[in-house]
Design a protein around this motif. Structure first.
Motif, PDB file in Angstrom:
ATOM      1  N   GLN B 160       0.803  -1.216   0.000  1.00  0.00           N
ATOM      2  CA  GLN B 160       0.000   0.000   0.000  1.00  0.00           C
ATOM      3  C   GLN B 160       0.842   1.275   0.000  1.00  0.00           C
ATOM      4  N   VAL B 161       2.141   1.106   0.211  1.00  0.00           N
ATOM      5  CA  VAL B 161       3.006   2.290   0.226  1.00  0.00           C
ATOM      6  C   VAL B 161       2.937   3.002  -1.117  1.00  0.00           C
ATOM      7  N   LYS B 162       2.813   2.233  -2.193  1.00  0.00           N
ATOM      8  CA  LYS B 162       2.735   2.855  -3.518  1.00  0.00           C
ATOM      9  C   LYS B 162       1.490   3.729  -3.644  1.00  0.00           C
ATOM     10  N   ASN B 163       0.397   3.339  -2.987  1.00  0.00           N
ATOM     11  CA  ASN B 163      -0.824   4.155  -3.055  1.00  0.00           C
ATOM     12  C   ASN B 163      -0.693   5.421  -2.215  1.00  0.00           C
ATOM     13  N   ILE B 164       0.050   5.308  -1.098  1.00  0.00           N
ATOM     14  CA  ILE B 164       0.316   6.514  -0.309  1.00  0.00           C
ATOM     15  C   ILE B 164       1.139   7.496  -1.147  1.00  0.00           C
ATOM     16  N   PHE B 165       2.084   6.970  -1.915  1.00  0.00           N
ATOM     17  CA  PHE B 165       2.936   7.813  -2.752  1.00  0.00           C
ATOM     18  C   PHE B 165       2.266   8.205  -4.078  1.00  0.00           C
ATOM     19  N   GLN B 177       8.594  -5.072  -5.984  1.00  0.00           N
ATOM     20  CA  GLN B 177       7.760  -3.997  -5.475  1.00  0.00           C
ATOM     21  C   GLN B 177       8.581  -3.064  -4.557  1.00  0.00           C
ATOM     22  N   VAL B 178       9.372  -3.692  -3.673  1.00  0.00           N
ATOM     23  CA  VAL B 178      10.210  -2.897  -2.779  1.00  0.00           C
ATOM     24  C   VAL B 178      11.178  -2.059  -3.607  1.00  0.00           C
ATOM     25  N   TYR B 179      11.820  -2.727  -4.575  1.00  0.00           N
ATOM     26  CA  TYR B 179      12.816  -2.025  -5.382  1.00  0.00           C
ATOM     27  C   TYR B 179      12.202  -0.835  -6.112  1.00  0.00           C
ATOM     28  N   TYR B 180      11.108  -1.088  -6.843  1.00  0.00           N
ATOM     29  CA  TYR B 180      10.550  -0.029  -7.679  1.00  0.00           C
ATOM     30  C   TYR B 180       9.873   1.065  -6.861  1.00  0.00           C
ATOM     31  N   THR B 181       9.278   0.690  -5.713  1.00  0.00           N
ATOM     32  CA  THR B 181       8.641   1.718  -4.892  1.00  0.00           C
ATOM     33  C   THR B 181       9.691   2.737  -4.442  1.00  0.00           C
ATOM     34  N   PHE B 182      10.821   2.243  -3.935  1.00  0.00           N
ATOM     35  CA  PHE B 182      11.865   3.170  -3.488  1.00  0.00           C
ATOM     36  C   PHE B 182      12.509   3.894  -4.671  1.00  0.00           C
ATOM     37  N   LEU B 371     -24.192  -0.399  -1.511  1.00  0.00           N
ATOM     38  CA  LEU B 371     -24.118  -0.791  -2.915  1.00  0.00           C
ATOM     39  C   LEU B 371     -25.229  -0.124  -3.722  1.00  0.00           C
ATOM     40  N   ALA B 372     -26.429  -0.084  -3.123  1.00  0.00           N
ATOM     41  CA  ALA B 372     -27.577   0.427  -3.853  1.00  0.00           C
ATOM     42  C   ALA B 372     -27.503   1.943  -4.051  1.00  0.00           C
ATOM     43  N   PHE B 373     -27.030   2.653  -3.024  1.00  0.00           N
ATOM     44  CA  PHE B 373     -27.151   4.111  -3.097  1.00  0.00           C
ATOM     45  C   PHE B 373     -25.851   4.893  -3.076  1.00  0.00           C
ATOM     46  N   LEU B 374     -24.767   4.322  -2.555  1.00  0.00           N
ATOM     47  CA  LEU B 374     -23.582   5.146  -2.315  1.00  0.00           C
ATOM     48  C   LEU B 374     -22.502   5.032  -3.382  1.00  0.00           C
ATOM     49  N   MET B 375     -22.678   4.114  -4.345  1.00  0.00           N
ATOM     50  CA  MET B 375     -21.603   3.897  -5.304  1.00  0.00           C
ATOM     51  C   MET B 375     -21.108   5.175  -5.983  1.00  0.00           C
ATOM     52  N   PRO B 376     -22.013   6.086  -6.406  1.00  0.00           N
ATOM     53  CA  PRO B 376     -21.516   7.301  -7.074  1.00  0.00           C
ATOM     54  C   PRO B 376     -20.600   8.126  -6.167  1.00  0.00           C
ATOM     55  N   VAL B 377     -20.862   8.071  -4.847  1.00  0.00           N
ATOM     56  CA  VAL B 377     -20.056   8.831  -3.903  1.00  0.00           C
ATOM     57  C   VAL B 377     -18.636   8.273  -3.833  1.00  0.00           C
ATOM     58  N   PHE B 378     -18.514   6.918  -3.996  1.00  0.00           N
ATOM     59  CA  PHE B 378     -17.215   6.253  -3.862  1.00  0.00           C
ATOM     60  C   PHE B 378     -16.204   6.749  -4.900  1.00  0.00           C
ATOM     61  N   TYR B 379     -16.702   7.366  -5.953  1.00  0.00           N
ATOM     62  CA  TYR B 379     -15.824   7.948  -6.980  1.00  0.00           C
ATOM     63  C   TYR B 379     -14.764   8.824  -6.334  1.00  0.00           C
ATOM     64  N   TYR B 380     -15.152   9.553  -5.274  1.00  0.00           N
ATOM     65  CA  TYR B 380     -14.266  10.573  -4.705  1.00  0.00           C
ATOM     66  C   TYR B 380     -13.363  10.063  -3.585  1.00  0.00           C
ATOM     67  N   ILE B 381     -13.441   8.752  -3.278  1.00  0.00           N
ATOM     68  CA  ILE B 381     -12.577   8.252  -2.187  1.00  0.00           C
ATOM     69  C   ILE B 381     -11.127   8.240  -2.672  1.00  0.00           C
ATOM     70  N   PRO B 382     -10.232   8.957  -1.973  1.00  0.00           N
ATOM     71  CA  PRO B 382      -8.828   8.947  -2.401  1.00  0.00           C
ATOM     72  C   PRO B 382      -8.198   7.586  -2.085  1.00  0.00           C
ATOM     73  N   LYS B 383      -7.419   7.041  -3.019  1.00  0.00           N
ATOM     74  CA  LYS B 383      -6.777   5.741  -2.803  1.00  0.00           C
ATOM     75  C   LYS B 383      -5.846   5.785  -1.606  1.00  0.00           C
ATOM     76  N   ALA B 384      -5.234   6.925  -1.364  1.00  0.00           N
ATOM     77  CA  ALA B 384      -4.294   7.022  -0.243  1.00  0.00           C
ATOM     78  C   ALA B 384      -4.993   6.777   1.089  1.00  0.00           C
ATOM     79  N   SER B 385      -6.281   7.210   1.189  1.00  0.00           N
ATOM     80  CA  SER B 385      -6.987   6.999   2.462  1.00  0.00           C
ATOM     81  C   SER B 385      -7.290   5.521   2.652  1.00  0.00           C
ATOM     82  N   LEU B 386      -7.645   4.830   1.561  1.00  0.00           N
ATOM     83  CA  LEU B 386      -7.883   3.389   1.672  1.00  0.00           C
ATOM     84  C   LEU B 386      -6.589   2.676   2.051  1.00  0.00           C
TER      85      LEU B 386
END
Lengths: 566, 566
Positions: B160-165, B177-182, B371-386
């Motif tokens: 997940q470090v790559k998503n933080i970066f 993964q370690v090599y390329y992330t750094f 699933l029924a109602f919130l999917m459009p909102v999930f568009y804005y979730i930043p990957k770094a927070s996940l």
């Protein structure tokens, strides 16, 4: 004779610098003491074994589906190598019925594969010996060995019925073989049947004669002793006698142009060339063959190990593995197929009073002489007579009392026996694999579900009747929860650890959880009779609330005073 | 809460006719007693777990390399099915970090494979449960579990470090993964780094707050209690709070056209279709996938079983296997990937005071509503927070004290730990396989080479410190030969069988040979302290010359009177 190797070994171990050398070259421990009496005995034994080896080698090549000369090619290398590297005076390496059957099932009658197989088996065996992996063979249990030898004996023996009947082109798979052999009985050749049955009858009667023979006492007259010696000798070399007689009969009919018998026919002449095995053929089925070799290797060695203890001394598994491995590697340079120790010829060797492995050299020379000079004669050997030799050699291995014995002693052991027996008929090489897996699973199941006896002395006393290894923790937990923690009110438990010889981290971790549960419910879990080594591990595990006493009585006294003490 | 399931189970077992039905449908044991107080508690717990499940499910789909909606597709079926078939009130089934990592390594981001995998896993698990094969899981030892979870936590966390970066196109293999992330840190996106680190800091401080929180005593004023409840609640649903905050920040930048953050982006809308998984894709790699499934299955279940004992009751392994199996089978009809029990969410469930598995229904409904109602909102979730959510979820699993503990308690157990740990980095799914093989080999070696203590009391007394199973016979033989038979003069032996709980036919057969050797040398082998069950087997084995006494002392008295008695 028995204490000989033992005492030699002792003498060997007395001097520390030579010990390693002697353990790799056991020849060094007996050669310096070699004397004329030993030579005399070894010569007689070597000759007798040689006369048994030649007809058997020819016959077993037929079992392996190879031209007969390959049997002899395989029969001499082991004699010389075992003389230097072997640890037992009796064991004779060479082609055997079971190994021939296994080879036949692998390589589909192609000598090139057979020779390559020999090289690969030898390499694996030598590597196992050097890595000291011989202990792996301890995992082949008696029921598995019995199941396998019974099935192999039946398969091999029945496989020769077609030769007695003079039938050709019978499929190799056991079930089909049975079907087609009976189906085509009307096509049987009278000459083969008569000759085959006569050979069988002769072999059986000679065997019986030897069994019932009473040793003459010293006060008997000389002619009784000579007669006894003659009968004993004839009975011992019965294989070669029967084959010679059958060949003479066949020869006399052949030269008068009556072709009543199926003969061995043309064979290659002379000694095999010395050349490395053909490696190029491996490529096609590379990985698969390796697994099969490992199966072969284990089979080869277990046949060697079984029953040798009857000769009164232990053989060194790893050194024997090394000797067989080297024989197979070197054998592959002289077109041999895989060999192992032969039950029958080792028994002959022992009975004729062999003194050292040097007897094998005589046997080897006889095989080489046969190859050099007798090959043209082998043309006239009737196949039915070789079939009779094989049937008589494998018949004692089909031990019908084995399942009865297992039933009487421990019924559960019939399971690996039956699995091995039945799987061997389906695919002979997987019989042992199946049996080992089943007996391994039984061992592990036994380990995972130890017997826990629960006594109620006011508090519960639980007796673990064997060790406590990690697979058993779940079961122990389950018993404790159902009997002490999931009852109301919860009860104190004394765990009798008297039989526990070691514990591992998983056990320690589970006990930590368990102690916590006991504390939560305000009851106690007390360990009694812990060994020091086990207690040290538990103390290192830092278990909060660990209570232990020397004996159950002390534990009961403490707990009965205060069943809810903390 | 703890005794609840226990007492329910007791009541269940009291009526024999219902017992089988209740053991298959544990819901029947608690539903009849359901009451309003339980409903209240279950509602709160279900809601809390639901608010943790939604962000985690989105995040774990990312670990599995699938579009985020697949996380939610996998998160609801288990809640409903476990409610009917589960035996623990706390366990929550759904996507987990480890299972997502395992799935990622199998299927290369193709949702079709993921769904099929779920079906196959489910079928195997259900079959294992019906065949009562749950005991196989007892062979996964604590060091193996620890080695695997540590390696998996490091792999997942670092993944997940790559998503933080904010880096893209990093290879999946750990070392690369370690090599390329750094290597590619200079390309890091400032927005992602700042947001990711903030989320991490927030999550860590909320976790700490919860750990250090002191429960208010009843005499505290109401506002203290409310404040405590508020802090506790915020800390418990910290995942969803952080994701919502991060999404709000991202949304406000996005609508002002500042694209600083890597967002989740477009997702499928609405509930998944109900349709059978696509079987046609199996053909390509049929056999290989089956082996892999078995690995997956065992991993899935062991994660479930570990540590549940901490909740104070035992779960029924086979029934849990059945519940997970059914969840996976049914899940594959709603496009789920394989699920298992989640450590973290189960802990949340337990802490919020769930009373019955009905809490899961509430969680399931929340997932379905998202699933029924919130999917459009999930568009804005930043990957770094996940990524921050995942890192905080897996960090506690990387238990660096585990190897130290193993070293302290039993150094040998570091071997399966290290094998599992290192192999997991190479290929995560083979870590457990390697560890199980190593610990199995250690068990078997221990069985084949039991410790034999030899004391010299004039005659030799040999103490077997654990059972005598067939692999140990060779070793016992070797000790007896070298110490008693291959010495001159040969010596009598008393074999202390006090710790032997069972013998098999191989042992009996070897003892027969051994007794013969003792007779040949005119010395005695006496068994002492045989259990009745063992003695019965030996007597059935019909061992000529079997001598046994109750105690070593009696044996010594008999032998010292006449060391060569027959």
């Amino acid at each position: 004779m028995e204490p000989l190797v033992g005492s030699l070994r002792e003498r060997a171990t007395s001097s520390c610098s030579c010990r390693t050398l002697q353990s790799w070259f056991p020849v060094l421990s007996w050669l310096p003491h070699y004397n004329l009496r030993w030579l005399q005995m070894d010569l007689v034994a070597g000759l007798t074994v040689g006369l048994t080896t030649v007809p058997q080698a020819l016959a077993y090549a037929e079992v392996a589906g190879l031209p007969v000369q390959y049997g002899l090619y395989s029969a001499f290398m082991g004699c010389f190598i075992y003389c230097v590297f072997g640890t037992s005076k009796d064991v004779t390496l060479g082609p055997t019925a079971i190994m021939s059957l296994l080879c036949a099932s692998y390589m589909g009658s192609d000598p090139v594969y057979a020779v390559l197989l020999s090289f690969l088996c030898g390499s694996i065996q030598a590597a196992m010996a050097i890595l000291r992996l011989g202990f792996l063979l301890d995992f082949i249990s008696y029921p598995v060995i019995k199941g396998f030898t019974c099935a192999a004996a039946i398969t091999i023996g029945f496989g020769q019925v077609k030769n007695i009947f003079g039938l050709k082109n019978i499929p190799q798979q056991f079930v089909l073989q049975v079907y087609y052999t009976f189906h085509r009985i009307p096509e049987a050749r009278l000459g083969d049947v008569v000759l085959g049955l006569s050979c069988l009858a002769l072999l059986v009667s000679l065997t019986w004669m030897k069994t019932d023979l009473v040793s003459p006492s010293p006060e008997h007259p000389t002619y009784v002793k000579v007669a006894h010696g003659l009968v004993w000798g004839c009975a011992t070399i019965r294989n070669v006698l029967v084959v010679i007689m059958a060949s003479c009969v066949a020869f006399s009919f052949e030269i008068s142009n009556h072709h009543y018998f199926t003969l061995t026919g043309q064979t290659a002449k002379g000694l095999p060339p010395f050349k490395p095995p053909a490696f190029s053929e491996t490529k096609a089925n590379g990985t698969i063959i390796y697994f099969k070799e490992i199966v072969l290797v284990s089979t080869q060695v277990f046949t060697l190990l079984t029953k040798w203890s009857q000769n009164g001394y232990r053989i060194d598994t790893n050194q024997e593995l090394f000797a067989i491995g080297l024989t197979n590697i070197m054998g592959s340079f002289v077109s041999a197929y895989p060999v192992t120790g032969s039950f029958g010829r080792t028994a002959v060797n022992s009975q004729t009073g062999v003194c050292t492995p040097a007897g094998g050299v005589v046997t080897g020379v006889i095989v080489l002489l046969s190859l050099a000079f007798l090959m043209p004669v082998f043309y006239y050997i009737p196949k039915a007579s070789l079939a009779a030799v094989i049937i008589c050699a494998v018949a004692p291995m089909a031990d019908w009392r084995a399942p009865l014995q297992l039933w009487r002693v421990r019924k559960l052991d019939l399971l690996p026996f039956m699995v091995t027996f039945l799987v061997s008929f389906w695919e002979v090489q997987y019989g042992i694999v199946g049996g080992v897996l089943v007996s391994g699973a039984m061992l592990l199941y036994h380990m995972a579900r130890p017997h826990i006896e629960v006594h109620d002395h006011g508090v519960l006393v639980m007796d673990l009747d064997s060790g406590l290894n990690f697979p058993a923790t779940e079961h122990l937990n389950q018993v404790i929860y159902s009997q002490a923690l999931h009852v109301s009110p919860p009860r104190c438990v004394v765990l009798n650890c008297h039989h526990i010889s070691s514990v591992d981290c998983t056990v320690v971790h589970e006990l930590k959880d368990l102690l916590k549960q006991f504390r939560l419910r305000n009851v106690s879990l007390v360990f009694s009779g812990l060994k020091n080594s086990v207690l040290e591990v538990l103390l290192a595990g830092d278990l909060p609330g660990l209570k232990y006493t020397d004996s159950i009585e002390t534990a009961l006294q403490i707990l009965s005073g205060n069943t809810h003490f903390d």
